[in-house]
Design an enzyme around this catalytic site. Structure first.
Site, PDB file in Angstrom:
ATOM      1  N   ASP A 240       1.990   5.033  -3.805  1.00  0.00           N
ATOM      2  CA  ASP A 240       2.186   3.857  -2.978  1.00  0.00           C
ATOM      3  C   ASP A 240       2.719   4.329  -1.629  1.00  0.00           C
ATOM      4  OD1 ASP A 240       2.842   1.541  -1.700  1.00  0.00           O
ATOM      5  OD2 ASP A 240       3.923   0.637  -3.374  1.00  0.00           O
TER       6      ASP A 240
ATOM      7  N   TYR B  31       9.755  -0.082  -5.009  1.00  0.00           N
ATOM      8  CA  TYR B  31       9.235  -1.433  -4.800  1.00  0.00           C
ATOM      9  C   TYR B  31       7.752  -1.338  -4.523  1.00  0.00           C
ATOM     10  CZ  TYR B  31       8.587  -6.062  -2.656  1.00  0.00           C
ATOM     11  OH  TYR B  31       8.160  -7.324  -2.348  1.00  0.00           O
TER      12      TYR B  31
ATOM     13  N   LYS C  62       1.706  -1.908   6.045  1.00  0.00           N
ATOM     14  CA  LYS C  62       2.601  -1.710   7.187  1.00  0.00           C
ATOM     15  C   LYS C  62       1.925  -1.066   8.412  1.00  0.00           C
ATOM     16  CE  LYS C  62       6.599  -2.541   4.441  1.00  0.00           C
ATOM     17  NZ  LYS C  62       6.847  -2.210   3.062  1.00  0.00           N
TER      18      LYS C  62
HETATM   19  C1  LIG Z   1       6.465  -3.134   1.787  1.00  0.00           C
HETATM   20  C2  LIG Z   1       5.989  -2.457   0.558  1.00  0.00           C
HETATM   21  C3  LIG Z   1       5.074  -3.067  -0.320  1.00  0.00           C
HETATM   22  C4  LIG Z   1       4.651  -4.508  -0.178  1.00  0.00           C
HETATM   23  O1  LIG Z   1       3.976  -4.734   0.989  1.00  0.00           O
HETATM   24  P1  LIG Z   1       3.913  -6.245   1.567  1.00  0.00           P
HETATM   25  O2  LIG Z   1       3.002  -6.128   2.736  1.00  0.00           O
HETATM   26  O3  LIG Z   1       5.314  -6.614   1.911  1.00  0.00           O
HETATM   27  O4  LIG Z   1       3.359  -7.097   0.479  1.00  0.00           O
HETATM   28  C5  LIG Z   1       4.583  -2.315  -1.369  1.00  0.00           C
HETATM   29  N1  LIG Z   1       4.960  -1.052  -1.560  1.00  0.00           N
HETATM   30  C6  LIG Z   1       5.843  -0.433  -0.749  1.00  0.00           C
HETATM   31  C7  LIG Z   1       6.187   0.987  -0.991  1.00  0.00           C
HETATM   32  C8  LIG Z   1       6.405  -1.121   0.325  1.00  0.00           C
HETATM   33  O5  LIG Z   1       7.300  -0.528   1.096  1.00  0.00           O
END
Ligand SMILES: *Cc1c(COP(=O)(O)O)cnc(C)c1O
Length: 422
Positions: free
Chosen positions: A238, A143, A266
């Site tokens: 990511d 994701y 995060k």
């Molecule tokens: C949570 C997440 C996102 C998106 O971040 P948001 O702050 O929710 O937009 C993107 N990549 C990864 C790996 C994530 O866990």
């Protein structure tokens, strides 16, 4: 009689779309309706009916120090009274940037945004501009936020939708996105053969944690580094979850692999809305105002969010911090493995993250994850909640431990899980 949370959810549904601001919070497919949270302290959250829960969701991994850590509260308090946003540079932005790039040397320059979604979206725009190529390769079940062109076989909340992708995303928008199975070198090779010289970047969660935790393979990640380099494509890690989760240097330090671009979110916001992307100056200089890639944000680099991020990372930098967290997780996991043996539950764990997959067979990718018995998970989730333990409300999410979880809380969790599964 309805609980206060149930009433609050009914009311929320008459004003908020689906009653929530992010789908998975609605507990769809679970056997209970969501609990509404009033406050959090350490590893414990309290709902509006005054039930306490030991929290393993921790705002989806953002709160590595637990809820309302003193250092962050103090830092925020101090800044709050001096103005909350200026839309002009502040020194705190540079300070957080310095802290991050010291921990992650691949990040020579950084740009702060307001969410992980924004970070990834912008990193991809930049990768396309830098390489002058168009195709993005991602992996099934990973994701990367909710930008249109990334909602292809996406994990997290998307995996509980019926289709692979989202309605409202025209096929044309995802024609330049190729999603392939994780941990499969052969498919990556095939893709590079097929789209020769057209691949701008591979984006990967170096430890996939949005289909539940999947154990990564360093060889595979090294292979991605190599094949992107050979083909003049970029490698984007990511690290929105893994950044400052798997040690100060993230997954890139752990595996000893230097990506071209990194996305963060995060933890670096200390519980406030922050995302960031960064990498080689050579690439980052393409961003406006130096270059021609546009990306901007009214609240980007927000002083409160920066202060919370700085205070969080300062805490994490204390020597031995992560060792203690991992040790705590290790003993927890070894007991979980024992409890779950022969119960049709797979325990996947990495660092301070874990998922209990209700599956008879090992879960190694999106395909195998999708075979889980989500009904059994839902029943388990409800029972856990009744025992005052809060797991993320989906089979395809990751549980997190924080520095705030005490041995007593972990023991309580173990006893509950043991009694539910015996
Ligand atoms: C949570 C997440 C996102 C998106 O971040 P948001 O702050 O929710 O937009 C993107 N990549 C990864 C790996 C994530 O866990």
């Amino acid at each position: 009689m309805l609980s206060k949370s149930e009433k609050a959810f009914l009311k929320a549904q008459t004003f908020l779309a689906g009653g929530v601001n992010s789908p998975v919070r609605a507990f769809r497919g679970m056997e209970t309706s969501p609990v509404f949270i009033r406050k959090g302290n350490g590893a414990v959250i309290t709902d509006i009916d005054n039930n306490n829960y030991i929290d393993y969701c921790l705002s989806w991994g953002a709160l590595i120090l637990g809820h309302a850590p003193q250092a962050v509260v103090d830092a925020v308090n101090e800044v709050l009274h001096e103005g909350t946003s200026f839309g002009a540079p502040t020194e705190r932005e540079t300070e957080l940037a310095m802290l991050i790039s010291k921990c992650m040397p691949s990040i020579e320059r950084i740009r702060f945004v307001n969410s992980g979604t924004e970070a990834v979206m912008s990193a991809i725009r930049l990768a396309r501009a830098y390489t002058e190529k168009k195709i993005i390769v991602k992996f099934d079940g990973c994701y990367h936020g909710h930008a249109d062109h990334l909602l292809v076989s996406a994990g997290s909340g998307v995996s509980s939708l019926h289709g692979a992708s989202s309605a409202g995303v025209p096929d044309e928008f995802i024609q330049l996105t190729v999603s392939i199975p994780y941990n499969n070198k052969q498919t990556v090779e095939e893709v590079f053969r097929k789209y020769k010289n057209r691949i701008a970047a591979i984006i990967v969660e170096p430890v996939p944690a949005n289909m539940g935790v999947i154990i990564p393979d360093r060889e595979f990640l090294l292979f991605l580094r190599e094949i992107t380099t050979i083909n003049h494509s970029l490698l984007i890690f990511d690290e929105v979850i893994t950044g400052f989760r798997i040690g100060l240097g993230g997954a890139q330090e752990y595996f000893g692999i230097k990506p071209d671009l990194t996305t963060l979110g995060k933890i670096i916001g200390g519980g406030f809305p922050v995302g960031a992307y960064g990498g080689k100056q050579d690439i980052m200089k393409l961003l406006a105002p130096d270059g021609q890639v546009y990306q901007a944000g009214t609240l980007s680099g927000n002083p409160i969010a920066m202060a919370a991020g700085i205070a969080t990372i300062d805490q994490l930098k204390e020597p031995g911090k992560y060792d203690a967290l991992e040790e705590k997780t290790r003993s927890f996991i070894s007991i979980l493995l024992e409890i779950c043996r022969n119960k049709g539950i797979q325990v996947n764990a990495f660092g301070s993250m874990f998922t209990l997959f209700f599956s008879d067979t090992p879960v190694t990718d999106f395909e195998t994850a999708k075979k889980c018995d989500v009904k059994r998970f839902a029943a388990f989730h409800k029972q856990l909640l009744y025992q005052h333990i809060y797991f993320p409300p989906s089979q395809f999410e990751t549980n997190f431990l924080s520095f705030a979880h005490t041995h007593r809380e972990i023991e309580e969790t173990i006893n509950s899980i043991k009694s539910l599964l015996s």
